[in-house]
Design a protein around this motif. Structure first.
Motif, PDB file in Angstrom:
ATOM      1  N   GLU A  12       0.818  -1.240   0.008  1.00 27.13           N
ATOM      2  CA  GLU A  12      -0.057   0.131   0.090  1.00 27.13           C
ATOM      3  C   GLU A  12       0.844   1.296   0.007  1.00 27.13           C
ATOM      4  OE1 GLU A  12      -3.233   2.361   2.698  1.00 27.13           O
ATOM      5  OE2 GLU A  12      -2.562   0.310   3.283  1.00 27.13           O
ATOM      6  N   GLY A  15       2.292   1.676  -3.489  1.00 25.44           N
ATOM      7  CA  GLY A  15       1.187   2.034  -4.220  1.00 25.44           C
ATOM      8  C   GLY A  15       1.054   3.594  -4.079  1.00 25.44           C
ATOM      9  N   GLN A  19       1.424   7.261  -6.799  1.00 25.42           N
ATOM     10  CA  GLN A  19       0.535   8.031  -7.369  1.00 25.42           C
ATOM     11  C   GLN A  19       0.846   9.022  -8.094  1.00 25.42           C
ATOM     12  OE1 GLN A  19      -2.000   8.807  -3.797  1.00 25.42           O
ATOM     13  NE2 GLN A  19      -2.749   6.814  -3.721  1.00 25.42           N
ATOM     14  N   PRO A 113       3.314  -3.058  -7.803  1.00 24.23           N
ATOM     15  CA  PRO A 113       2.011  -2.442  -7.460  1.00 24.23           C
ATOM     16  C   PRO A 113       1.442  -2.285  -8.820  1.00 24.23           C
ATOM     17  CG  PRO A 113       3.539  -0.847  -7.048  1.00 24.23           C
ATOM     18  CD  PRO A 113       4.389  -2.008  -7.336  1.00 24.23           C
ATOM     19  N   ARG A 116      -2.809   2.893 -10.573  1.00 19.71           N
ATOM     20  CA  ARG A 116      -3.964   3.447 -10.275  1.00 19.71           C
ATOM     21  C   ARG A 116      -4.230   4.401 -11.047  1.00 19.71           C
ATOM     22  NH1 ARG A 116      -4.801   2.147  -3.733  1.00 19.71           N
ATOM     23  NH2 ARG A 116      -3.070   0.535  -3.656  1.00 19.71           N
TER      24      ARG A 116
END
Length: 116
Positions: A12, A15, A19, A113, A116
């Motif tokens: 996490e 990730g 971003q 990862p 996103r």
């Protein structure tokens, strides 16, 4: 998002650091304390986080970490340091490169990862 990583990051956290730039993470590594700051648009943001946390500027080196192929690029404006015999954006001392790679791999390496 810039995070200071002192021990093995979670998927996490990796990730979150991805971003901003999606495919790689800008990192500043404190080679004496064995920690790094990663994420954000510029190495200088990571460097500032480490300085605020008590790191010394001379111990901080910038690099880019690409989780998808586990590669590192030792190039950053924060690495230009004539006073430390580094007159290039590239980290010129192989021992410093090795330490940056070692800390980065230990703290954020091994993850792939999702984008996103």
């Amino acid at each position: 998002m810039v995070l200071i990583i002192r021990e093995r990051a979670t998927l996490e956290q990796v990730g979150q650091m991805m971003q901003t730039l999606k495919i790689y993470i800008k990192v500043a590594v404190d080679i004496e304390r064995g920690i790094l700051a990663g994420g954000g648009e510029k190495h200088a943001f990571c460097e500032a986080a480490l300085l605020e946390d008590g790191s010394r500027q001379r111990d901080i080196w910038g690099a880019d970490w690409t989780p998808f192929n586990q590669s590192i690029a030792y190039e950053s404006i924060i690495n230009i340091r004539p006073s430390q015999n580094n007159r290039s954006m590239l980290i010129q001392d192989p021992a410093i490169q090795e330490r940056v790679q070692q800390i980065t791999q230990e703290l954020i390496g091994g993850y792939e990862p999702e984008i996103r």
